[in-house]
Design a protein around this motif. Structure first.
Motif, PDB file in Angstrom:
ATOM      1  N   SER A  59       2.528 -22.573  28.321  1.00  0.00           N
ATOM      2  CA  SER A  59       3.718 -22.678  27.474  1.00  0.00           C
ATOM      3  C   SER A  59       3.440 -22.257  26.038  1.00  0.00           C
ATOM      4  CB  SER A  59       4.242 -24.119  27.498  1.00  0.00           C
ATOM      5  OG  SER A  59       3.294 -25.022  26.928  1.00  0.00           O
ATOM      6  N   PHE A  86       5.157 -19.019  24.836  1.00  0.00           N
ATOM      7  CA  PHE A  86       6.523 -19.070  24.331  1.00  0.00           C
ATOM      8  C   PHE A  86       6.565 -19.624  22.903  1.00  0.00           C
ATOM      9  CE2 PHE A  86       6.788 -19.483  28.964  1.00  0.00           C
ATOM     10  CZ  PHE A  86       7.622 -18.413  29.254  1.00  0.00           C
ATOM     11  N   GLY A 129       5.293 -16.846  20.701  1.00  0.00           N
ATOM     12  CA  GLY A 129       6.278 -15.771  20.705  1.00  0.00           C
ATOM     13  C   GLY A 129       7.469 -16.098  19.812  1.00  0.00           C
ATOM     14  N   SER A 130       7.937 -17.344  19.847  1.00  0.00           N
ATOM     15  CA  SER A 130       9.054 -17.751  18.997  1.00  0.00           C
ATOM     16  C   SER A 130       8.668 -17.713  17.524  1.00  0.00           C
ATOM     17  CB  SER A 130       9.506 -19.156  19.391  1.00  0.00           C
ATOM     18  OG  SER A 130      10.596 -19.581  18.606  1.00  0.00           O
ATOM     19  N   TYR A 163      15.840 -13.621  21.983  1.00  0.00           N
ATOM     20  CA  TYR A 163      15.952 -15.033  22.350  1.00  0.00           C
ATOM     21  C   TYR A 163      16.711 -15.206  23.659  1.00  0.00           C
ATOM     22  CZ  TYR A 163      13.895 -17.520  18.408  1.00  0.00           C
ATOM     23  OH  TYR A 163      13.005 -18.060  17.507  1.00  0.00           O
ATOM     24  N   LEU A 176      13.860 -14.814  25.957  1.00  0.00           N
ATOM     25  CA  LEU A 176      12.794 -15.803  25.824  1.00  0.00           C
ATOM     26  C   LEU A 176      13.205 -17.177  26.342  1.00  0.00           C
ATOM     27  CD1 LEU A 176       9.947 -16.498  24.632  1.00  0.00           C
ATOM     28  CD2 LEU A 176      11.150 -17.126  22.526  1.00  0.00           C
ATOM     29  N   LEU A 177      14.363 -17.666  25.920  1.00  0.00           N
ATOM     30  CA  LEU A 177      14.765 -19.029  26.280  1.00  0.00           C
ATOM     31  C   LEU A 177      15.030 -19.199  27.776  1.00  0.00           C
ATOM     32  CD1 LEU A 177      17.033 -19.916  23.219  1.00  0.00           C
ATOM     33  CD2 LEU A 177      14.710 -20.695  23.691  1.00  0.00           C
ATOM     34  N   ILE A 200      11.817 -19.525  29.728  1.00  0.00           N
ATOM     35  CA  ILE A 200      11.147 -20.831  29.678  1.00  0.00           C
ATOM     36  C   ILE A 200      11.558 -21.686  30.876  1.00  0.00           C
ATOM     37  CG2 ILE A 200      10.939 -22.971  28.350  1.00  0.00           C
ATOM     38  CD1 ILE A 200      11.284 -21.333  25.820  1.00  0.00           C
ATOM     39  N   TYR A 216       8.475 -28.034  30.085  1.00  0.00           N
ATOM     40  CA  TYR A 216       9.194 -26.784  29.800  1.00  0.00           C
ATOM     41  C   TYR A 216      10.653 -27.052  29.395  1.00  0.00           C
ATOM     42  CZ  TYR A 216       5.616 -23.402  31.005  1.00  0.00           C
ATOM     43  OH  TYR A 216       4.482 -22.619  30.983  1.00  0.00           O
ATOM     44  N   PHE A 241      12.144 -25.882  25.890  1.00  0.00           N
ATOM     45  CA  PHE A 241      13.372 -25.111  25.779  1.00  0.00           C
ATOM     46  C   PHE A 241      14.295 -25.695  24.709  1.00  0.00           C
ATOM     47  CE2 PHE A 241      17.871 -24.804  26.922  1.00  0.00           C
ATOM     48  CZ  PHE A 241      18.051 -23.432  26.987  1.00  0.00           C
TER      49      PHE A 241
END
Length: 467
Positions: free
Chosen positions: A113, A116, A119-120, A141, A144-145, A148, A174, A178
């Motif tokens: 995780s 992510f 990455g964010s 996004y 990406l979201l 997750i 996760y 999110f």
């Protein structure tokens, strides 16, 4: 004259006797009141158990209820031990997380995780510097979201060595990630919009050096955007016991070591207690409920349901205390996180809506801040926004149950959606203690129904009808 004086003396004697007996007219009143009180022993008043009496001290009744609850459960627990023996096996818990002792798919999934999270962070840095326009950020996004939530599902269905309990833990991580990154995205976007508005306003009257100060004043103690876009900041938020992001969280002055130790001991003790109650009490009750379900013996199903309601509800209450009080306070104290309002007085709920607003404050705050209010600002009707919030909650409940069990029955989803008509009925027709009783009954009965339905379907799917 002698007679006159003697007569006068005789006339004065009764007065002297009266004065010697009563001394003053004011002192005669209490005697008269006491005399009337002996004749009057009734007054206008209500019975104590009547709501009109205003009486509220039922401490003795509460103690009696606690004693009866302890004695009743002690009998059930002793009966369980006599019937099944000692079923508590801490070693067996390990097998719930590991099928293969050399395979750790849940742990690897949780560690993954970080991709992510990083990455964010780097996406927000590009948006803050202007390297990416806002539309590109929204598109990224949008990928990406959902990823997750989708990637753990693919792992659960493709990796055979992952267990249902390990899947639940990974999916919970996760799901929390999110919600946190969704909040992280929104707050940073709001900060960029506010910064651009301030820059436009100040550019009309101020010079360029002031514009640079607005962009980020390093002299201030509080963090200002984009100074919050650091690894330290995002990982503090990921580990903090909250779902709503802020650049400057309230911080406690120090770590209280005694408080931290008490919470740690509570966590360890209650975890062992939960494992023991589940193995000794819940598992046999669930296993004995399978045959009535297969035979569709409705009277036995109701009897099994009521028998399961007591241990299920007790375990749920203990889990609530373990998670929302002991564990979250432990993490908050360790991180000096100042906002400790993780729950409110949900046990006094007189409506279903009040319960859902107060039993899980971190989720409630996230729903209001990032889901409910944005819909209201867009002109969505109040009832539609509330329904959407319940739908989102129902989706995540189903997500955390159906995916680990690898079956889709929608019992959790329908259970959550049934809260809408129940909330309407309780709010409209029940008040006060009746409404509170209805909330408690829904908690005690609704959860065992869902548990039995999922376990029954899981047994049929994996072990056949004759299991």
């Amino acid at each position: 004259m002698a007679e006159g004086s003697g007569g006068a003396a005789r006339r004065k004697k009764p007065v002297q006797r009266l004065q010697s007996a009563n001394h003053s007219p004011e002192e005669a009143e209490p005697e008269r009141d006491r005399g009337e009180a002996e004749f009057r022993c009734h007054r206008l008043q209500e019975s104590l158990l009547s709501s009109a009496s205003g009486f509220s001290n039922y401490r003795g009744v509460l103690n009696w209820c606690v004693i009866m609850l302890v004695l009743g459960n002690a009998r059930l627990f002793l009966e369980n031990i006599i019937k099944y023996g000692i079923l508590v096996d801490p070693i067996q818990v390990v097998s719930l997380f590991l099928k293969d002792p050399y395979s750790w798919p849940s742990l690897i999934l949780i560690l993954g995780s970080n991709i992510f999270i990083l990455g964010s962070l780097h996406l927000e840095r590009r948006l803050a510097s202007g390297a990416f326009p806002e539309r590109v950020g929204l598109v990224l996004y949008a990928v990406l979201l959902p990823a997750i939530l989708c990637i753990p599902v693919l792992v659960v269905f493709t990796v055979l060595s992952i267990t249902p309990v390990g899947s639940v833990v990974a999916l919970m991580v996760y799901t929390i990630l999110f919600l946190k990154l969704f909040s992280y995205k929104d707050v940073n976007r709001w900060s960029r919009e506010r910064r651009r508005a301030q820059v436009r306003a100040l550019s009309r009257t101020q010079s360029a050096p002031v514009m640079r100060k607005v962009a980020g004043d390093v002299g201030k103690q509080e963090v200002m955007y984009p100074g919050n876009l650091t690894h330290r900041d995002i990982y503090y938020f990921i580990l903090a016991p909250t779902l709503c992001y802020e650049m400057n969280f309230p911080r406690s002055p120090r770590i209280r070591k005694r408080f931290l130790l008490r919470r740690l001991l509570e966590m360890l003790f209650i975890m062992q207690l939960l494992v023991g109650l589940i193995q000794q009490w819940m598992v046999p009750a669930i296993q004995n409920s399978m045959k009535p379900f297969r035979d569709m013996d409705y009277s036995r199903i109701v009897e099994r349901l009521l028998k399961l309601a007591v241990p299920n509800h007790l375990i749920w209450l203990i889990f609530f205390y373990w998670f929302f009080h002991s564990s979250m306070n432990f993490v908050a104290e360790l991180m000096r996180f100042g906002d400790r309002e993780f729950y409110r007085d949900w046990w006094n709920s007189e409506t279903v809506t009040y319960f859902w607003q107060n039993w899980n404050i971190p989720v409630h705050k996230w729903c209001i801040r990032h889901f409910y209010k944005p819909m209201m600002r867009r002109g969505v009707p109040r009832w539609a926004a509330q329904t959407a919030v319940f739908c989102a909650s129902a989706f995540f409940h189903e997500y955390l149950v159906s995916i680990p069990l690898k079956m889709f029955r929608l019992w959790a989803f329908m259970g959550m959606m049934s809260q809408l008509p129940l909330a309407w009925f309780v709010g409209r027709f029940l008040r006060g203690n009746y409404g509170n009783a209805a909330v408690w009954i829904s908690l005690m009965i609704g959860q065992p129904i869902a548990v039995l339905m999922y376990v029954h379907d899981y047994y049929i799917l994996n072990y056949g009808i004759g299991a």
